[in-house]
Design a protein around this motif. Structure first.
Motif, mmCIF file in Angstrom:
data_model
loop_
_atom_site.group_PDB
_atom_site.id
_atom_site.type_symbol
_atom_site.label_atom_id
_atom_site.label_comp_id
_atom_site.label_asym_id
_atom_site.label_seq_id
_atom_site.Cartn_x
_atom_site.Cartn_y
_atom_site.Cartn_z
ATOM 1 N N LYS A 77 45.689 45.787 35.092
ATOM 2 C CA LYS A 77 45.175 44.699 35.929
ATOM 3 C C LYS A 77 46.142 44.374 37.054
ATOM 4 O O LYS A 77 47.363 44.477 36.890
ATOM 5 C CB LYS A 77 44.931 43.435 35.095
ATOM 6 N N ALA A 89 41.684 47.735 39.239
ATOM 7 C CA ALA A 89 40.976 46.695 39.974
ATOM 8 C C ALA A 89 41.885 45.510 40.294
ATOM 9 O O ALA A 89 42.826 45.198 39.550
ATOM 10 C CB ALA A 89 39.767 46.215 39.169
ATOM 11 N N THR A 107 41.959 41.477 40.688
ATOM 12 C CA THR A 107 41.244 40.298 40.205
ATOM 13 C C THR A 107 41.887 39.045 40.784
ATOM 14 O O THR A 107 43.097 38.857 40.681
ATOM 15 C CB THR A 107 41.281 40.223 38.667
ATOM 16 N N HIS A 155 40.621 32.786 43.811
ATOM 17 C CA HIS A 155 39.313 32.153 43.973
ATOM 18 C C HIS A 155 38.734 32.545 45.336
ATOM 19 O O HIS A 155 39.471 32.783 46.300
ATOM 20 C CB HIS A 155 39.480 30.631 43.881
ATOM 21 N N GLN A 156 37.434 32.591 45.419
ATOM 22 C CA GLN A 156 36.780 33.079 46.636
ATOM 23 C C GLN A 156 37.087 32.226 47.865
ATOM 24 O O GLN A 156 36.950 32.703 48.997
ATOM 25 C CB GLN A 156 35.271 33.163 46.421
ATOM 26 N N SER A 214 39.236 43.141 49.961
ATOM 27 C CA SER A 214 38.562 42.205 49.067
ATOM 28 C C SER A 214 38.897 42.580 47.637
ATOM 29 O O SER A 214 39.000 43.770 47.310
ATOM 30 C CB SER A 214 37.041 42.254 49.257
ATOM 31 N N ASP A 247 38.190 43.096 43.568
ATOM 32 C CA ASP A 247 37.032 43.602 42.836
ATOM 33 C C ASP A 247 36.275 42.472 42.156
ATOM 34 O O ASP A 247 35.071 42.582 41.910
ATOM 35 C CB ASP A 247 37.495 44.639 41.817
ATOM 36 N N SER A 248 36.975 41.393 41.849
ATOM 37 C CA SER A 248 36.323 40.201 41.297
ATOM 38 C C SER A 248 37.180 38.987 41.609
ATOM 39 O O SER A 248 38.408 39.084 41.732
ATOM 40 C CB SER A 248 36.117 40.329 39.775
ATOM 41 N N TRP A 249 36.512 37.848 41.768
ATOM 42 C CA TRP A 249 37.183 36.579 42.023
ATOM 43 C C TRP A 249 37.419 35.865 40.700
ATOM 44 O O TRP A 249 36.812 36.203 39.679
ATOM 45 C CB TRP A 249 36.345 35.704 42.947
ATOM 46 N N LEU A 250 38.282 34.867 40.725
ATOM 47 C CA LEU A 250 38.524 34.037 39.547
ATOM 48 C C LEU A 250 38.046 32.620 39.796
ATOM 49 O O LEU A 250 38.123 32.121 40.924
ATOM 50 C CB LEU A 250 40.019 34.010 39.213
ATOM 51 N N ASP A 309 37.811 30.793 33.593
ATOM 52 C CA ASP A 309 37.820 32.219 33.269
ATOM 53 C C ASP A 309 38.939 32.535 32.279
ATOM 54 O O ASP A 309 39.975 31.846 32.228
ATOM 55 C CB ASP A 309 38.036 33.058 34.529
#
Length: 214
Positions: A52, A76, A78, A81-82, A107, A109-112, A116
């Motif tokens: 990670k 990825a 992570t 926040h967006q 960007s 791969d995923s926001w927090l 979470d």
């Protein structure tokens, strides 16, 4: 058990943390701000497997090596926040402003988001939303180890700057007093810069908290 090593990187001596589950040897990098080869060497030296890449916020000195690490390892990204997407979009301008090597926008791969959970082997990190320094700042907490990674929200004897775009002092103080400090005086935190401390020590001695200017 969750273990960690702090690896200061960039001219800003930003505390990148290499964390790992000592049972599975799965590892994560929190806020890899630069010096990707050095970070990969540290992972290899510990005999770990990177799984990670975690970001607390979008400032250059905390994310500068993230895209390079993703490209080299396929791991990825992570977080954050967006709300911090605009900071990642202007990484080329940030790198030019601070005299860093060119850093392309990317960007994750995923926001927090608040609530979470991040799993690392047999260890778990909780995510808390702590805006103020940036609008999309998050912190990561290991309840089992009573350890927190707080980025630039709180420092030993100080707090994060709020004079950058979309920073807000009152919001930052609320994040600290209403989100961080209630987690417990015993929690040791690793800040984005400088030495570690505890929430309890900062609650009674940090001048920005004992005599806050709202």
């Amino acid at each position: 058990m969750l273990k960690y090593e702090v690896i200061p990187v960039t001219p800003f001596a930003q505390n990148c943390s290499l964390i790992w589950c000592d049972e599975t040897r799965q590892a994560a990098l929190i806020d890899p701000g630069g010096e990707a080869p050095r970070l990969l060497a540290a992972i290899q030296a510990q005999g770990l497997v990177l799984t990670k890449i975690l970001l607390t916020h979008g400032h250059l000195d905390h994310v500068g090596a993230a895209a390079e690490l993703r490209e080299q390892t396929g791991i990825a990204i992570t977080g954050p926040h967006q709300e911090d997407a605009f900071w990642l979009d202007i990484l080329p301008q940030q790198s030019q402003m601070f005299g860093f090597p060119h850093t392309p926008a990317f960007s994750p791969d995923s926001w927090l988001v608040e609530g979470d959970k991040v799993q690392l082997g047999n260890c778990e990190l909780e995510v808390y939303f702590c805006p103020g320094h940036t609008p999309g700042h998050v912190i990561l907490l290991s309840q089992s180890e009573r350890l927190a990674w707080v980025g630039d929200v709180l420092f030993a004897g100080g707090i994060g700057r709020t004079d950058f775009p979309r920073g807000d002092h009152a919001t930052l103080i609320r994040s600290i007093t209403e989100t961080l400090l209630p987690l417990g005086d015993d929690i040791v935190f690793i800040p984005g810069h400088g030495p570690s401390s505890t929430f309890g020590r900062e609650r009674v001695s940090n001048p920005y908290l004992t005599q806050p200017v709202w």
